[in-house]
Design a protein around this motif. Structure first.
Motif, PDB file in Angstrom:
ATOM      1  N   ALA A 141     -25.755  15.779  47.689  1.00 20.38           N
ATOM      2  CA  ALA A 141     -25.116  14.502  47.361  1.00 20.38           C
ATOM      3  C   ALA A 141     -26.132  13.371  47.381  1.00 20.38           C
ATOM      4  O   ALA A 141     -26.133  12.503  46.486  1.00 20.38           O
ATOM      5  CB  ALA A 141     -23.990  14.218  48.353  1.00 20.38           C
ATOM      6  N   PHE A 142     -26.993  13.379  48.371  1.00 22.70           N
ATOM      7  CA  PHE A 142     -28.010  12.326  48.494  1.00 22.70           C
ATOM      8  C   PHE A 142     -28.961  12.350  47.290  1.00 22.70           C
ATOM      9  O   PHE A 142     -29.320  11.299  46.743  1.00 22.70           O
ATOM     10  CB  PHE A 142     -28.786  12.526  49.794  1.00 22.70           C
ATOM     11  CG  PHE A 142     -29.579  11.326  50.219  1.00 22.70           C
ATOM     12  CD1 PHE A 142     -28.946  10.192  50.686  1.00 22.70           C
ATOM     13  CD2 PHE A 142     -30.966  11.336  50.155  1.00 22.70           C
ATOM     14  CE1 PHE A 142     -29.682   9.079  51.082  1.00 22.70           C
ATOM     15  CE2 PHE A 142     -31.706  10.236  50.538  1.00 22.70           C
ATOM     16  CZ  PHE A 142     -31.063   9.095  51.011  1.00 22.70           C
TER      17      PHE A 142
ATOM     18  N   ARG B   8     -30.822   9.965  42.015  1.00 22.74           N
ATOM     19  CA  ARG B   8     -31.040  10.111  40.570  1.00 22.74           C
ATOM     20  C   ARG B   8     -30.104   9.213  39.768  1.00 22.74           C
ATOM     21  O   ARG B   8     -30.059   9.292  38.550  1.00 22.74           O
ATOM     22  CB  ARG B   8     -30.828  11.571  40.157  1.00 22.74           C
ATOM     23  CG  ARG B   8     -31.878  12.532  40.712  1.00 22.74           C
ATOM     24  CD  ARG B   8     -31.883  13.859  39.949  1.00 22.74           C
ATOM     25  NE  ARG B   8     -30.589  14.525  40.005  1.00 22.74           N
ATOM     26  CZ  ARG B   8     -30.249  15.426  40.926  1.00 22.74           C
ATOM     27  NH1 ARG B   8     -31.100  15.736  41.891  1.00 22.74           N
ATOM     28  NH2 ARG B   8     -29.052  16.001  40.885  1.00 22.74           N
ATOM     29  N   GLY B   9     -29.340   8.381  40.489  1.00 24.52           N
ATOM     30  CA  GLY B   9     -28.461   7.441  39.801  1.00 24.52           C
ATOM     31  C   GLY B   9     -27.152   8.045  39.335  1.00 24.52           C
ATOM     32  O   GLY B   9     -26.510   7.508  38.426  1.00 24.52           O
TER      33      GLY B   9
ATOM     34  N   VAL C 264     -18.878   9.012  46.069  1.00 25.01           N
ATOM     35  CA  VAL C 264     -19.991   8.064  46.176  1.00 25.01           C
ATOM     36  C   VAL C 264     -20.536   7.741  44.796  1.00 25.01           C
ATOM     37  O   VAL C 264     -20.698   8.633  43.948  1.00 25.01           O
ATOM     38  CB  VAL C 264     -21.127   8.640  47.052  1.00 25.01           C
ATOM     39  CG1 VAL C 264     -22.141   7.557  47.387  1.00 25.01           C
ATOM     40  CG2 VAL C 264     -20.585   9.247  48.324  1.00 25.01           C
ATOM     41  N   THR C 265     -20.816   6.476  44.578  1.00 22.00           N
ATOM     42  CA  THR C 265     -21.406   6.056  43.296  1.00 22.00           C
ATOM     43  C   THR C 265     -22.560   5.098  43.556  1.00 22.00           C
ATOM     44  O   THR C 265     -22.480   4.261  44.469  1.00 22.00           O
ATOM     45  CB  THR C 265     -20.345   5.397  42.386  1.00 22.00           C
ATOM     46  OG1 THR C 265     -20.894   5.194  41.091  1.00 22.00           O
ATOM     47  CG2 THR C 265     -19.880   4.062  42.952  1.00 22.00           C
ATOM     48  N   PRO C 266     -23.654   5.200  42.812  1.00 19.32           N
ATOM     49  CA  PRO C 266     -24.784   4.290  43.007  1.00 19.32           C
ATOM     50  C   PRO C 266     -24.578   2.979  42.236  1.00 19.32           C
ATOM     51  O   PRO C 266     -23.895   2.946  41.219  1.00 19.32           O
ATOM     52  CB  PRO C 266     -25.960   5.074  42.426  1.00 19.32           C
ATOM     53  CG  PRO C 266     -25.344   5.929  41.366  1.00 19.32           C
ATOM     54  CD  PRO C 266     -23.955   6.256  41.825  1.00 19.32           C
ATOM     55  N   VAL C 267     -25.174   1.930  42.745  1.00 18.25           N
ATOM     56  CA  VAL C 267     -25.241   0.651  42.027  1.00 18.25           C
ATOM     57  C   VAL C 267     -26.660   0.525  41.493  1.00 18.25           C
ATOM     58  O   VAL C 267     -27.628   0.538  42.274  1.00 18.25           O
ATOM     59  CB  VAL C 267     -24.900  -0.525  42.958  1.00 18.25           C
ATOM     60  CG1 VAL C 267     -25.046  -1.854  42.206  1.00 18.25           C
ATOM     61  CG2 VAL C 267     -23.489  -0.372  43.521  1.00 18.25           C
TER      62      VAL C 267
END
Length: 311
Positions: free
Chosen positions: A92-93, A98-99, A122-125
């Motif tokens: 997950a990390f 990797r966006g 989880v979602t990246p900004v």
């Protein structure tokens, strides 16, 4: 102007109140992480899931921001995650770095609480194509997991004895025969001698007690990694994986040949087939063990290897 600001604040507080109620109702926790600073900056409703306040968690993990990236990852994982879920967490990390967004299930805790099953979204900004923050939603799914475990148990276990049922036992044995061809296994069939006569003499209640007593003895004698199943009635099947040898197996079976059911003593007949010497498929192993069982029933209160029965 002051009235306008007051109205804005009232609206913000009302929105936060609504959000808090919604999170509590859904048993959801929201968090935010500043990836660049390795810092958890926000937690909301953690207490409803972990029994630990948002502020306590933020204070607990704040020192981790001073660690190097690898040490930080390990510290956060140890704080929140079950050791057996390490690969899931690492995957997950890596997705976030990797966006990419990800959803996964893992056992989580906080502030030393007990582990519970959670679903984590989880979602990246992104900023200029690079992840600078991540926002996550933690959902308590422990009740659903428990329900699934109960359903799975009902589908695989013999409710009367607590051993595996016939269908699941056969399925597991076939799986091990396909995946562990290089090992030596033993397949055992056994039943209680003169069980119908015992039932007729002492009643079905005592007969049921005898079956449960034998099942408990089988479970106590063999390993959790073996397949311990009830074939039906007073008949049992045991698949002993990678057994140490014939002498070891004989010592294991001796206490099962005769057992006590309250004030009554009962005996069993046992037939044994060895993989791969006697057979290499479940069907053939069963047939060979059944042949050996028949020979044991002639002698009674004994166990017979197929090689002996064949001779």
């Amino acid at each position: 102007m002051q009235l306008h600001n007051t109205a804005d604040m009232d609206e913000i507080n009302l929105f936060k109140e609504r959000l808090t109620i919604a999170l509590k109702a859904a048993k959801i926790c929201v968090f935010e992480v500043d990836l660049a600073r390795q810092l958890y900056t926000f937690f909301e409703n953690a207490e409803d899931i972990f029994g630990v306040s948002d502020d306590v968690i933020l204070n607990d993990v704040w020192p981790y921001s001073k660690l190097n990236p690898e040490e930080y990852r390990l510290a956060v994982s140890n704080y929140f995650s079950h050791p057996d879920d390490e690969i899931i967490i690492e995957n997950a990390f890596n997705h976030i770095l990797r966006g990419k967004s990800i959803t996964y299930e893992a056992r989580m805790r906080a502030g030393g609480s007990d582990f519970i099953w959670c679903k984590i979204d989880v979602t990246p900004v992104l900023q200029e194509g690079k992840p600078v923050k991540m926002i996550g939603v933690i959902t308590d799914i422990s009740h659903m997991k428990n329900q699934n475990d109960l359903l799975k148990q009902k589908a695989t276990m013999d409710a009367f004895t607590g051993l595996h049922n016939k269908e699941y036992s056969i399925k597991r044995i076939k799986k091990f025969l396909c995946g562990e061809e290089h090992l030596n296994h033993a397949f055992v069939l056994l039943d209680i001698d003169n069980f119908k006569s015992y039932n007729d003499t002492y009643g079905h209640y005592e007969g049921d007690k005898a079956i449960k007593e034998l099942a408990a003895l089988v479970k106590k004698t063999f390993r959790a990694s073996d397949v311990l199943g009830r074939f039906g009635g007073d008949e049992f099947m045991i698949f002993i994986r990678d057994f140490p040898g014939r002498t070891w197996l004989c010592e294991k079976l001796k206490p099962i040949v005769r057992f006590e059911n309250g004030a009554n003593s009962l005996t069993t007949s046992i037939g044994i087939a060895i993989y791969p010497q006697n057979a290499t498929t479940f069907e053939d192993l069963f047939q060979k063990a059944d042949t050996a069982l028949y020979r044991s029933k002639v002698k009674r209160s004994s166990f017979t290897f197929f090689s002996e029965a064949d001779n």
